[in-house]
Write an enzyme that holds these catalytic residues in place. Structure first.
Site, mmCIF file in Angstrom:
data_model
loop_
_atom_site.group_PDB
_atom_site.id
_atom_site.type_symbol
_atom_site.label_atom_id
_atom_site.label_comp_id
_atom_site.label_asym_id
_atom_site.label_seq_id
_atom_site.Cartn_x
_atom_site.Cartn_y
_atom_site.Cartn_z
ATOM 1 C CB VAL A 1 -0.866 -0.104 1.276
ATOM 2 C CG1 VAL A 1 -1.943 1.266 1.131
ATOM 3 C CG2 VAL A 1 -1.694 -1.327 1.237
ATOM 4 C CG ASP B 1 -8.176 -10.704 8.119
ATOM 5 O OD1 ASP B 1 -7.934 -11.200 9.286
ATOM 6 O OD2 ASP B 1 -7.425 -9.900 7.465
#
Length: 671
Positions: free
Chosen positions: A25, A134
């Site tokens: 990212v 998650d």
């Protein structure tokens, strides 16, 4: 991906934000809409994997369908040189994991406010038929205004996509994994609710409920062990708030909240006074058809009831026999058939055999003990409580801990409440107190790097700037804590004196000032001043005619300043001689300075000599310094003289407080 690279002809990479198992990212700038965004770029080693690409596309599709203030929005998707990327809104803040570490303990109302925002985001996902799978603090972002957003739907699945269900693979982070996921079962909305309960537990206690050396050992605890009580960690936590944790983390999905809306409703009133006397939540017993282990106490109770029923049968038989005897007197009955008598004996033998087996099983069952709750207790107390349960103290481990006092117990393995065979050992983790660090000698090092290193350890750092002609700007000159000292980081403040480099001085206009005023200014600012003299009909004698550098010029501390002093109007009968003497001042590396500069602020080191030059001529006397300089090698000094014809001149060289050269009989003829 290097900073400055333009992705898709639009997004200019600024810097990396983090790395994940599937993608990296980056912070980027959208050059079209002039805004910062975050870019998730599929890792190079995975770009040729069709399953990973499919999962990456699934994330883009799933997240793009979710519209909520509490979910990170997906803005764009594309491909660059065969590599997939997603463009998402940039959340300028931190993740919940770091937020807990920095702000714990968090006020209960703030905990509820954060959880309500998380629940709102999960609610939006569940309404679209998407399970996150998650949920963990690392996937929950908090911006600087307190707005909470959920990210990373990388392993989320739509309920309708049965083909994508992975029943034999455990996905998600093991510390927040639901029991059914740990078994490899299919995730449901209740699986997300379990993870939310673990997140709420961590916000209330500062840690996850289950730890272990391997991911498998942690997963086993999720479906074997009950989640520890948050009120045992902090008795001030309301029971109603603990009940939200207990219900969300129930082992059976059917015992959890039916939906995140129900959890949000329950959470919203957890601090209400009307719920102050609420009992502790306990799931309803559930016979799921699994094999049960009957305790010895239950067997003993059944035997007792059986004996009582047996006694009643015997009493009834005795009464029956009495009645038979009475009737026999009235009427004689024929003898029983021998076959019936043998059958009765056989049944009796079977009954006693059954009783023997039951009693044997009860006696042969291992005697059990329960691990007591000893967190925060001393080792002596823990050993005593373990002995009461017929358990033994196992290996003692030591850990540094900021929250638990030295010598007190941090945790046990197995955790409290676990049933063990008697005489089993229980491992104990003792606190060795807060972690100490050893301070080094930081003098001469870069302050910014040292401060960042110490602050990362928890040390408070402050500085005082001081100009220096010998230490480069930004380097540490002095520290107040001696090197080699061991300190508790969070209780220590280190003060550094840091060089700001040479002091810069803006020169004033000295024109018309007296010689003593010019000398005073040079002394105050550690400038090396030299004087020249000229006759002037415009400037009064002993006042400054000109200077070099001129006014408003900027010079460094220790720099040169040349001043021309007026000798007044020249008389017709004045006859003078002018000449120059060159003197080489020797350098001494063996002497350590005990004197100070004319400003009294800096002492010379053994690698430098401070030199003062005194001269005597028509314009100077030996009572004042003609010139001051710092040398690091033998240096030649030129001295100009003006003397009346037939008169003598002289000089004196003082090095580090000692006169090293002197001549009082200089004449124009000899030079």
């Amino acid at each position: 991906m290097q900073p400055g690279y333009i992705l898709g002809g639009r997004y200019q990479i600024i810097r990396a934000l983090g790395e994940g198992g599937m993608a990296n990212v980056y912070l980027a700038h959208d050059r079209i809409l002039d805004r910062d965004v975050s870019v998730k770029l599929l890792r190079l080693d995975l770009r040729d994997d069709p399953h990973t690409i499919k999962r990456f596309h699934r994330e883009a599709k799933a997240a793009s369908e979710l519209i909520s203030d509490n979910i990170v929005a997906v803005l764009d998707a594309g491909e660059e040189n065969g590599t997939q990327f997603l463009v998402m809104e940039y959340v300028n803040g931190t993740d919940l994991k770091q937020y807990i570490k920095k702000h714990f303990p968090i006020p209960y109302q703030e905990v509820i406010n954060i959880m309500e925002q998380i629940l709102a985001g999960v609610k939006a996902a569940h309404r679209q038929g998407i399970i996150h799978r998650d949920l963990k603090p690392q996937n929950i972002l908090i911006n600087r205004t307190g707005l909470v957003k959920i990210t990373d739907f990388g392993i989320a699945i739509a309920l309708s996509e049965h083909a994508l269900t992975q029943t034999n693979t455990v996905l998600g982070s093991v510390h927040y994994l639901s029991p059914e996921q740990a078994r490899g079962g299919m995730a449901t909305c209740q699986s997300d609710i379990y993870s939310l309960g673990i997140i709420l537990y961590e916000m209330l206690t500062g840690s996850v409920p289950f730890e272990g050396e391997t991911a498998v050992s942690i997963a086993l605890k999720h479906f074997k062990n009950e989640v520890p009580s948050v009120r045992e960690f902090d008795r001030r936590i309301p029971q109603a708030l603990e009940n939200v944790v207990l219900k969300a983390t129930a082992k059976q999905p059917s015992d959890r909240y039916e939906s995140v809306e129900d959890m949000a409703d329950d959470l919203s009133s957890a601090l209400a006074p009307s719920r102050s006397d609420e009992p502790k939540y306990r799931p309803q017993p559930n016979d799921d058809g699994e094999t049960k282990v009957i305790s010895s106490a239950a067997i003993t109770e059944e035997l007792s009831r059986f004996r009582q029923s047996g006694a009643s049968i015997a009493d009834s038989a005795e009464i029956s026999r009495d009645d038979t005897r009475q009737n026999h007197k009235k009427k004689k009955r024929p003898n029983r058939h021998p076959r019936r008598r043998r059958f009765a004996i056989f049944v009796g033998v079977l009954f006693f055999l059954f009783c023997g087996v039951v009693i044997g099983l009860a006696l042969s069952r291992p005697q059990m003990g329960t691990v007591p709750e000893v967190n925060g207790a001393s080792l002596t107390t823990a050993k005593h409580q373990l002995e009461n349960q017929h358990l033994r103290t196992g290996k003692i481990h030591y850990l540094t801990n900021e929250k638990v006092a030295k010598g007190r117990i941090i945790k046990t393995e197995p955790v409290s409440g676990t049933e063990l065979r008697q005489d089993t050992t229980v491992g104990i983790w003792l606190s060795s107190g807060p972690k100490k660090i050893k301070l080094a000698n930081y003098i001469g090092k870069n302050y910014a790097m040292v401060a960042a290193e110490l602050e990362a350890e928890g040390v408070t750092v402050d500085r005082e700037l001081l100009s220096s002609s010998t230490v480069a700007a930004g380097r540490i000159i002095q520290q107040d804590v001696p090197d080699g000292k061991r300190v508790f980081p969070k209780k220590t403040t280190v003060h550094f004196t840091v060089s700001s480099g040479y002091k810069e001085i803006t020169l004033p206009d000295l024109s018309g000032k007296t010689k003593s005023e010019a000398q005073q200014f040079a002394d105050q600012n550690a400038l090396n001043i030299t004087y020249q003299y000229q006759y002037s009909s415009d400037v009064e004698k002993d006042r400054v005619i000109s200077q070099k550098p001129g006014s408003e010029a900027v010079v460094r501390e220790g720099g040169e300043l040349a001043v021309v002093i007026s000798k007044g109007v020249q008389k017709k009968d004045d006859k003078t001689d002018s000449f120059t003497v060159n003197v080489t001042v020797p350098f001494s590396a063996n002497e350590t300075s005990s004197s100070s500069t004319s400003s009294g602020s800096n002492a010379a080191s053994s690698s430098e000599n401070v030199v003062q030059v005194y001269i005597r001529d028509s314009d100077h006397s030996m009572n004042s310094v003609y010139r001051q300089l710092t040398i690091s090698k033998a240096t030649e000094v030129s001295i100009p003289y003006t003397v009346a014809t037939g008169k003598t001149a002289g000089y004196k060289i003082v090095r580090d407080g000692k006169t090293v050269m002197q001549d009082n009989n200089l004449t124009a003829d000899s030079h």
